[in-house]
Design a protein around this motif. Structure first.
Motif, PDB file in Angstrom:
ATOM      1  N   TYR A  66      31.582   3.104  34.170  1.00  0.00           N
ATOM      2  CA  TYR A  66      31.237   2.035  33.231  1.00  0.00           C
ATOM      3  C   TYR A  66      31.701   2.395  31.845  1.00  0.00           C
ATOM      4  CZ  TYR A  66      28.388  -0.251  36.717  1.00  0.00           C
ATOM      5  OH  TYR A  66      27.978  -0.904  37.840  1.00  0.00           O
ATOM      6  N   ARG A  67      32.051   1.379  31.099  1.00  0.00           N
ATOM      7  CA  ARG A  67      32.382   1.505  29.684  1.00  0.00           C
ATOM      8  C   ARG A  67      31.417   0.598  28.948  1.00  0.00           C
ATOM      9  NH1 ARG A  67      36.155  -1.166  26.164  1.00  0.00           N
ATOM     10  NH2 ARG A  67      36.755   0.215  24.490  1.00  0.00           N
TER      11      ARG A  67
ATOM     12  N   ARG B  40      29.785  -0.710  25.126  1.00  0.00           N
ATOM     13  CA  ARG B  40      29.919  -0.796  23.670  1.00  0.00           C
ATOM     14  C   ARG B  40      28.499  -0.859  23.137  1.00  0.00           C
ATOM     15  NH1 ARG B  40      34.136  -3.601  20.074  1.00  0.00           N
ATOM     16  NH2 ARG B  40      33.110  -3.586  18.054  1.00  0.00           N
TER      17      ARG B  40
ATOM     18  N   PHE C 161      31.551   3.751  21.823  1.00  0.00           N
ATOM     19  CA  PHE C 161      31.968   3.413  23.183  1.00  0.00           C
ATOM     20  C   PHE C 161      31.526   4.559  24.082  1.00  0.00           C
ATOM     21  CE2 PHE C 161      34.906   1.079  20.505  1.00  0.00           C
ATOM     22  CZ  PHE C 161      34.800  -0.190  21.047  1.00  0.00           C
TER      23      PHE C 161
ATOM     24  N   ASN D  44      32.516   7.931  22.207  1.00  0.00           N
ATOM     25  CA  ASN D  44      33.595   7.823  21.230  1.00  0.00           C
ATOM     26  C   ASN D  44      33.109   6.894  20.131  1.00  0.00           C
ATOM     27  OD1 ASN D  44      36.065   9.154  22.546  1.00  0.00           O
ATOM     28  ND2 ASN D  44      35.254   7.846  24.153  1.00  0.00           N
TER      29      ASN D  44
ATOM     30  N   GLY E  95      31.508   6.199  27.905  1.00  0.00           N
ATOM     31  CA  GLY E  95      31.981   6.245  29.275  1.00  0.00           C
ATOM     32  C   GLY E  95      30.838   6.814  30.095  1.00  0.00           C
TER      33      GLY E  95
ATOM     34  N   LYS F 123      29.546   7.929  33.868  1.00  0.00           N
ATOM     35  CA  LYS F 123      29.845   8.221  35.270  1.00  0.00           C
ATOM     36  C   LYS F 123      28.508   8.322  35.993  1.00  0.00           C
ATOM     37  CE  LYS F 123      32.724  11.024  38.205  1.00  0.00           C
ATOM     38  NZ  LYS F 123      33.475   9.878  38.680  1.00  0.00           N
TER      39      LYS F 123
ATOM     40  N   GLU G 267      30.309  10.188  28.070  1.00  0.00           N
ATOM     41  CA  GLU G 267      31.194  10.589  26.987  1.00  0.00           C
ATOM     42  C   GLU G 267      31.120   9.527  25.901  1.00  0.00           C
ATOM     43  OE1 GLU G 267      35.389  12.242  27.397  1.00  0.00           O
ATOM     44  OE2 GLU G 267      35.756  10.199  26.685  1.00  0.00           O
TER      45      GLU G 267
ATOM     46  N   TYR H 172      35.510   7.237  34.435  1.00  0.00           N
ATOM     47  CA  TYR H 172      34.116   6.786  34.341  1.00  0.00           C
ATOM     48  C   TYR H 172      33.931   5.521  35.154  1.00  0.00           C
ATOM     49  CZ  TYR H 172      33.668  10.371  30.876  1.00  0.00           C
ATOM     50  OH  TYR H 172      33.658  11.588  30.261  1.00  0.00           O
TER      51      TYR H 172
ATOM     52  N   GLU I  47      31.162  -2.911  30.972  1.00  0.00           N
ATOM     53  CA  GLU I  47      32.378  -3.124  31.752  1.00  0.00           C
ATOM     54  C   GLU I  47      32.407  -2.139  32.906  1.00  0.00           C
ATOM     55  OE1 GLU I  47      35.041  -2.335  28.534  1.00  0.00           O
ATOM     56  OE2 GLU I  47      35.197  -4.449  27.989  1.00  0.00           O
ATOM     57  N   HIS I  48      32.474  -2.643  34.118  1.00  0.00           N
ATOM     58  CA  HIS I  48      32.612  -1.803  35.304  1.00  0.00           C
ATOM     59  C   HIS I  48      34.102  -1.526  35.444  1.00  0.00           C
ATOM     60  CE1 HIS I  48      31.639  -1.286  39.866  1.00  0.00           C
ATOM     61  NE2 HIS I  48      31.786  -0.137  39.260  1.00  0.00           N
ATOM     62  N   VAL I  49      34.502  -0.253  35.359  1.00  0.00           N
ATOM     63  CA  VAL I  49      35.920   0.086  35.290  1.00  0.00           C
ATOM     64  C   VAL I  49      36.310   1.070  36.383  1.00  0.00           C
ATOM     65  CG1 VAL I  49      36.084  -0.370  32.814  1.00  0.00           C
ATOM     66  CG2 VAL I  49      35.487   1.931  33.602  1.00  0.00           C
TER      67      VAL I  49
END
Length: 151
Positions: free
Chosen positions: A107-108, A110, A69, A139, A71, A73, A137, A105, A99-101
């Motif tokens: 965007y997220r 996968r 995943f 994960n 993140g 920015k 970032e 950040y 995903e625009h969050v």
């Protein structure tokens, strides 16, 4: 907004469990005739409530052993048009979701890869070279206990 009743909900629940059901098998599950069931499914599709059907693939069996995943920015200098950025992300097949969050950040993502070296290649050569990418970032997914399922 389209009104849905208990029968529509039963159809949606059955299709969430098994999207491959034929209209006859679905009709049996919801206790309607096949033509009536087909008409209801069609109405749900036309209303956009039933937005498609998809297969869940076993990524590990296909050789994709790593899920990460990210993140992302966006850089504050040199504004990037969000639709252009999203379109560029969509052209990278290893990115499974965008995903625009709201939050730390913008965007997220996968991202799937064969292994960590393959992920590093995707990150360095494809994602980090996109215009507007600032901080990133990562994960790494260790295990997934619950996958998206019926509401």
């Amino acid at each position: 907004m389209t009104a849905i009743d208990a029968t529509d909900r039963a159809i949606l629940r059955a299709l969430q469990e098994d999207a491959t059901l034929s209209s006859g098998a679905l009709a049996d599950r919801v206790s309607l005739s096949q033509p009536m069931t087909w008409r209801r499914v069609r109405r749900l599709e036309e209303a956009g409530i039933l937005a498609g059907r998809r297969l869940d693939l076993d990524l590990a069996q296909l050789g994709f052993g790593v899920t990460v995943f990210l993140g992302v920015k966006l850089a504050t200098r040199g504004r990037v048009a969000l639709p252009d950025f999203e379109r560029a992300l969509g052209a990278i097949p290893e990115i499974q979701t965008v995903e625009h969050v709201l939050g730390l950040y913008d965007y997220r993502l996968r991202v799937v890869a064969r292994d960590l070296a393959d992920f590093e290649r995707v990150l360095r050569r494809r994602i980090m070279t996109l215009p507007g990418v600032g901080d990133v970032e990562a994960n790494v997914l260790l295990s997934e206990e619950r996958r998206p399922g019926p509401l």
